[in-house]
Structure formats: C-alpha cells, structure tokens
Design a protein around this motif. Structure first.
Motif, short mmCIF file in Angstrom:
data_model
loop_
_atom_site.label_atom_id
_atom_site.label_comp_id
_atom_site.label_asym_id
_atom_site.label_seq_id
_atom_site.Cartn_x
_atom_site.Cartn_y
_atom_site.Cartn_z
N TRP A 146 0.83 -1.20 0.00
CA TRP A 146 0.00 0.00 0.00
C TRP A 146 0.87 1.25 0.00
O TRP A 146 1.78 1.37 0.82
N SER A 147 0.55 2.18 -0.87
CA SER A 147 1.30 3.44 -0.95
C SER A 147 0.45 4.64 -0.56
O SER A 147 0.99 5.70 -0.23
N GLU A 148 -0.87 4.49 -0.60
CA GLU A 148 -1.77 5.59 -0.25
C GLU A 148 -2.86 5.08 0.68
O GLU A 148 -3.40 3.99 0.47
N THR A 149 -3.16 5.87 1.70
CA THR A 149 -4.21 5.52 2.66
C THR A 149 -5.09 6.73 2.90
O THR A 149 -4.58 7.83 3.16
N ARG A 150 -6.38 6.53 2.80
CA ARG A 150 -7.32 7.61 3.12
C ARG A 150 -8.38 7.07 4.06
O ARG A 150 -9.04 6.07 3.76
N VAL A 151 -8.55 7.73 5.20
CA VAL A 151 -9.49 7.30 6.23
C VAL A 151 -10.63 8.30 6.33
O VAL A 151 -10.40 9.51 6.38
N ASN A 152 -11.86 7.78 6.37
CA ASN A 152 -13.06 8.59 6.55
C ASN A 152 -13.26 9.62 5.44
O ASN A 152 -13.83 10.69 5.67
N GLY A 153 -12.80 9.28 4.24
CA GLY A 153 -13.08 10.12 3.08
C GLY A 153 -14.43 9.77 2.49
O GLY A 153 -15.07 8.77 2.86
N GLU A 154 -14.91 10.60 1.57
CA GLU A 154 -16.17 10.32 0.90
C GLU A 154 -15.99 9.16 -0.08
O GLU A 154 -15.04 9.15 -0.87
N VAL A 155 -16.87 8.18 0.00
CA VAL A 155 -16.86 7.05 -0.92
C VAL A 155 -18.23 6.99 -1.59
O VAL A 155 -19.26 6.90 -0.92
N GLU A 156 -18.23 7.03 -2.90
CA GLU A 156 -19.47 7.01 -3.66
C GLU A 156 -20.19 5.68 -3.45
O GLU A 156 -19.62 4.60 -3.71
N PRO A 157 -21.45 5.69 -2.96
CA PRO A 157 -22.17 4.43 -2.71
C PRO A 157 -22.26 3.53 -3.94
O PRO A 157 -22.25 2.30 -3.82
N ALA A 158 -22.35 4.13 -5.13
CA ALA A 158 -22.48 3.34 -6.35
C ALA A 158 -21.25 2.47 -6.59
O ALA A 158 -21.32 1.49 -7.36
N LEU A 159 -20.16 2.78 -5.93
CA LEU A 159 -18.93 2.01 -6.10
C LEU A 159 -19.11 0.55 -5.69
O LEU A 159 -18.44 -0.33 -6.21
#
Length: 251
Positions: A232-245
């Motif tokens: 893993w090179s990038e980590t994002r916590v509690n960001g917006e995630v599109e439900p359609a994903l």
C-alpha cells in the motif's frame, strides 16, 4: 418440581449465553488495548470508510512463481458497527486489481450481494470466499462484551518477539493475532478458512497525520504457501466514498 425446572432453565440459559468476555485474560485484553492505542485509538477502532491504493504480486501456489502483478491495486471499505462474526462479510467492500488497462480481478460486496468481474457470485460460494478473507476487522470488536481474549505462546516473527492472543467471537470462532512486543502493533493474524489455514504478515508501518497507523506491506498465506503480497502506498481514512462504487454491475 417448579423450583427444579426454574433452576434447570436458568442453568441452560447461563450455559448458552456468550460468557467468553467473563473468561478473558486481563493481560491479553491489555495487549489488545495497547494495540488499539498504537494504531490510532478511537479513529482506528471506529473508522467509517477506508481507501487503500498500491500494488500487488500474486503467486502460483504450486510453483511459487509470480502469476501476475497488479500495478494498480485498490480497496474501498465501509465498516459495520458492532460486528460479532469474525469471518463473515461485513460493511461494504470493493477491490480491483489492474495490470495496465487489463483487469486481473474485481470483487465487491454491497452488504447483501457479492459480485466479481464475471457477474453475481452465488451465495454459498460468496460465503466461503469471504470466510477465507475476512478476519482482521474483528479486532475492532474484541474489547466488547461477548468476546474472549486469551494468550497463546509467544513467537518470533521477522526476528522480533511477538505476543500472541486468541480472540474468540461470541460464537466461539477463533482468530489468532500477533502483536509486536516493542511497538504493540499488529504484525500477524491467522485463522482456519475454507481455503486452508490463512495467515497474514503485516510490516512497514506508517503513521498518518490523523494518527492512523497503516501497514504498507501485507503478505497472505494459505497452508503455509504465499498467495500474494500487497504494497500500500496511499491511505485515506473517513473520506467520501461514492455508494455506487459497491453496487453490482447491471446484467
């Protein structure tokens, strides 16, 4: 007679209740509490979403030769509060592995349905798939009522002393976790899975500005054979995630 029946019913209720929490080893619980603090405290304990980006290498289980390499490997997660089953699907997840423009594999779970790049996965197959892959997140529930924590013999992992703790969920299902004795971080996890005895090794930790500590290298093994390694090179916590994903593809 009524008194005897009442006592018998009370005994049966007591025997069937999830009493593991009352049987926990306080020292083992302290190891888990230390790990929670080491990994980021409340943020790590109760994240809403997680996005990881990196690369991955997959190996042939028969030969150990590299089978494929993903130069773009991504995972999105939303988390379910109050999780009690260690090795069942929870929350929502999507993983996609690409080599250039080619999709190596893709899998998603929207909370009910599991799907891959080939379409909807039958429920029985999906349950076995997630039972061979889900497990780490149960540590976030391990301090709650109904769970039991017990020491296992310590080990050296990567040349470092590692404290081992068995976590039993309320159904008595066991997951073995290893904690670096010096840092308190989780460096190992193992459990019996439909695919075989599953182990994971965690290393190369990084602390984000928000305090979250992430393992940047994760190696997965089944029955002692390396399946794949993720970087893993990038980590994002509690960001917006599109439900359609997380939604299954349309037929």
């Amino acid at each position: 007679m009524r008194w005897i029946i009442t006592v018998a019913l009370a005994f049966l209720a007591l025997a069937s209740a999830p009493l593991q929490a009352q049987l926990s080893d306080p020292a083992a619980r302290a190891v888990v509490e230390r790990a929670v603090a080491a990994h980021g405290g409340d943020l790590w304990l109760e994240p809403a979403t997680l996005e990881l980006v990196g690369t991955a290498t997959f190996y042939d289980p028969a030969t150990g030769v590299v089978r494929s390499e993903a130069d773009d490997y991504r995972m999105w997660r939303t988390f379910e509060e109050g999780r009690t089953a260690a090795h069942e699907a929870s929350g929502k997840v999507r993983i996609i592995a690409r080599s250039g423009e080619r999709v190596i594999f893709e899998v998603g779970y929207d909370g009910e349905t599991t799907w891959t790049e080939r379409g909807i996965m039958p429920r029985v197959e999906a349950d076995a798939y997630w039972a061979s892959n889900f497990g780490f997140g149960i540590i976030r529930s391990a301090l709650q009522d109904g769970f039991a924590l017990h020491f296992a013999p310590p080990r050296d992992i990567g040349g470092r002393r590692t404290n081992m703790v068995r976590i039993l969920d309320p159904n008595g299902v066991q997951t073995l976790f290893g904690f670096d004795a010096e840092s308190g971080l989780v460096t190992y996890m193992a459990f019996d899975a439909p695919r075989g005895f599953h182990e994971r090794l965690y290393s190369d930790f990084v602390r984000l500005e928000n305090g979250w500590v992430q393992a940047r290298r994760v190696t997965l093994l089944y029955d002692g054979i390396v399946s794949n390694s993720v970087f893993w090179s990038e980590t994002r916590v509690n960001g917006e995630v599109e439900p359609a994903l997380f939604q299954p593809p349309r037929p």
